[in-house]
Design a protein around this motif. Sequence first.
Motif, PDB file in Angstrom:
ATOM      1  N   CYS A  22       0.743  -1.499   0.181  1.00 28.63           N
ATOM      2  CA  CYS A  22       0.020  -0.079  -0.589  1.00 28.63           C
ATOM      3  C   CYS A  22       1.117   1.073   0.087  1.00 28.63           C
ATOM      4  N   TYR A  23       1.806   1.138   0.624  1.00 32.34           N
ATOM      5  CA  TYR A  23       3.254   2.154   0.842  1.00 32.34           C
ATOM      6  C   TYR A  23       2.846   3.265  -0.933  1.00 32.34           C
ATOM      7  N   PRO A  24       3.312   2.570  -1.814  1.00 34.83           N
ATOM      8  CA  PRO A  24       3.316   3.160  -3.217  1.00 34.83           C
ATOM      9  C   PRO A  24       2.266   3.486  -3.899  1.00 34.83           C
ATOM     10  N   LEU A  25       1.206   3.065  -3.613  1.00 33.55           N
ATOM     11  CA  LEU A  25      -0.142   3.508  -4.041  1.00 33.55           C
ATOM     12  C   LEU A  25      -0.903   4.673  -3.219  1.00 33.55           C
ATOM     13  N   LEU A  40       1.326  10.951   3.818  1.00 33.50           N
ATOM     14  CA  LEU A  40       2.422  10.358   4.770  1.00 33.50           C
ATOM     15  C   LEU A  40       2.872  10.705   6.799  1.00 33.50           C
ATOM     16  N   ALA A  41       1.288  11.185   7.060  1.00 37.24           N
ATOM     17  CA  ALA A  41       0.745  10.513   8.501  1.00 37.24           C
ATOM     18  C   ALA A  41       0.507   9.804   8.219  1.00 37.24           C
ATOM     19  N   LEU A  42      -0.541   9.491   7.186  1.00 37.62           N
ATOM     20  CA  LEU A  42      -1.158   8.228   7.338  1.00 37.62           C
ATOM     21  C   LEU A  42      -0.099   6.941   7.175  1.00 37.62           C
ATOM     22  N   LEU A  43       0.939   6.951   6.505  1.00 42.65           N
ATOM     23  CA  LEU A  43       1.883   5.832   6.010  1.00 42.65           C
ATOM     24  C   LEU A  43       2.872   6.396   7.413  1.00 42.65           C
ATOM     25  N   GLU A  44       3.042   6.851   8.528  1.00 44.29           N
ATOM     26  CA  GLU A  44       3.325   7.158   9.915  1.00 44.29           C
ATOM     27  C   GLU A  44       3.216   5.872  10.822  1.00 44.29           C
ATOM     28  N   ILE A 131      12.016  -1.423  -5.159  1.00 41.60           N
ATOM     29  CA  ILE A 131      12.895  -2.609  -4.708  1.00 41.60           C
ATOM     30  C   ILE A 131      12.591  -4.193  -3.067  1.00 41.60           C
ATOM     31  N   ALA A 132      12.035  -2.980  -2.343  1.00 37.18           N
ATOM     32  CA  ALA A 132      11.392  -4.041  -0.983  1.00 37.18           C
ATOM     33  C   ALA A 132       9.888  -5.540  -2.490  1.00 37.18           C
ATOM     34  N   ASN A 133       9.221  -4.291  -2.722  1.00 36.67           N
ATOM     35  CA  ASN A 133       8.042  -4.961  -2.832  1.00 36.67           C
ATOM     36  C   ASN A 133       8.842  -6.279  -4.165  1.00 36.67           C
ATOM     37  N   LEU A 134       9.702  -6.336  -4.952  1.00 37.88           N
ATOM     38  CA  LEU A 134      10.445  -7.256  -5.482  1.00 37.88           C
ATOM     39  C   LEU A 134      11.095  -7.680  -4.312  1.00 37.88           C
ATOM     40  N   ALA A 135      11.574  -7.665  -3.859  1.00 40.66           N
ATOM     41  CA  ALA A 135      12.447  -8.454  -2.646  1.00 40.66           C
ATOM     42  C   ALA A 135      11.637  -9.302  -2.525  1.00 40.66           C
ATOM     43  N   ALA A 136      10.618  -8.503  -1.731  1.00 41.29           N
ATOM     44  CA  ALA A 136       9.446 -10.002  -1.171  1.00 41.29           C
ATOM     45  C   ALA A 136       8.653 -10.116  -2.320  1.00 41.29           C
ATOM     46  N   PHE A 137       8.891 -10.200  -3.239  1.00 36.51           N
ATOM     47  CA  PHE A 137       7.981 -10.872  -4.152  1.00 36.51           C
ATOM     48  C   PHE A 137       8.744 -12.350  -4.379  1.00 36.51           C
TER      49      PHE A 137
END
Length: 147
Positions: A22-25, A40-44, A131-137
């Motif tokens: 959801c971060y990038p979305l 940003l407040a939501l992400l925090e 990078i993190a999403n590809l790594a998770a995949f």
Amino acid sequence: MYIYLLFVHILAAVIAMAAVICYPLIMSSAKTTSQAKFALALLEKAAILPKLGGTLLLLTGLALGFLEVSLFKELWYVLSIAIFLVILVIFAGLIPAGIKQQRTLLQQTPGDDLPDAYRQSRRRSARLDLIANLAAFIVILLMVFKP
């Protein structure tokens, strides 16, 4: 015991991955300074999910390995842990640092237009997200197919 640990492991993966995906979305939807501040407040607030889920995921994964010691000899298992540590560094350290920097840039911005410095910082964060999403995949592929 193994099956219960596996259940917690899978549940932790869902908790951690849902937030990570959801971060990038969330951030790509912000088009103005006020929207970006809100995002940003939501992400925090949501940052606890990948930290909690990721930590639980790592601990249960290692516990599964200790219950089934032969896993430590499996390449897919060792690679999964190594790649997952990279993901944890990105989401526990690098992304929060980027969020703080972006928040500071937005607080210094008069008006509702996103400043170029914010856009550059957001692009760096977007690359880290990718990078993190590809790594998770890759980790999911390793765990499912166990090559």
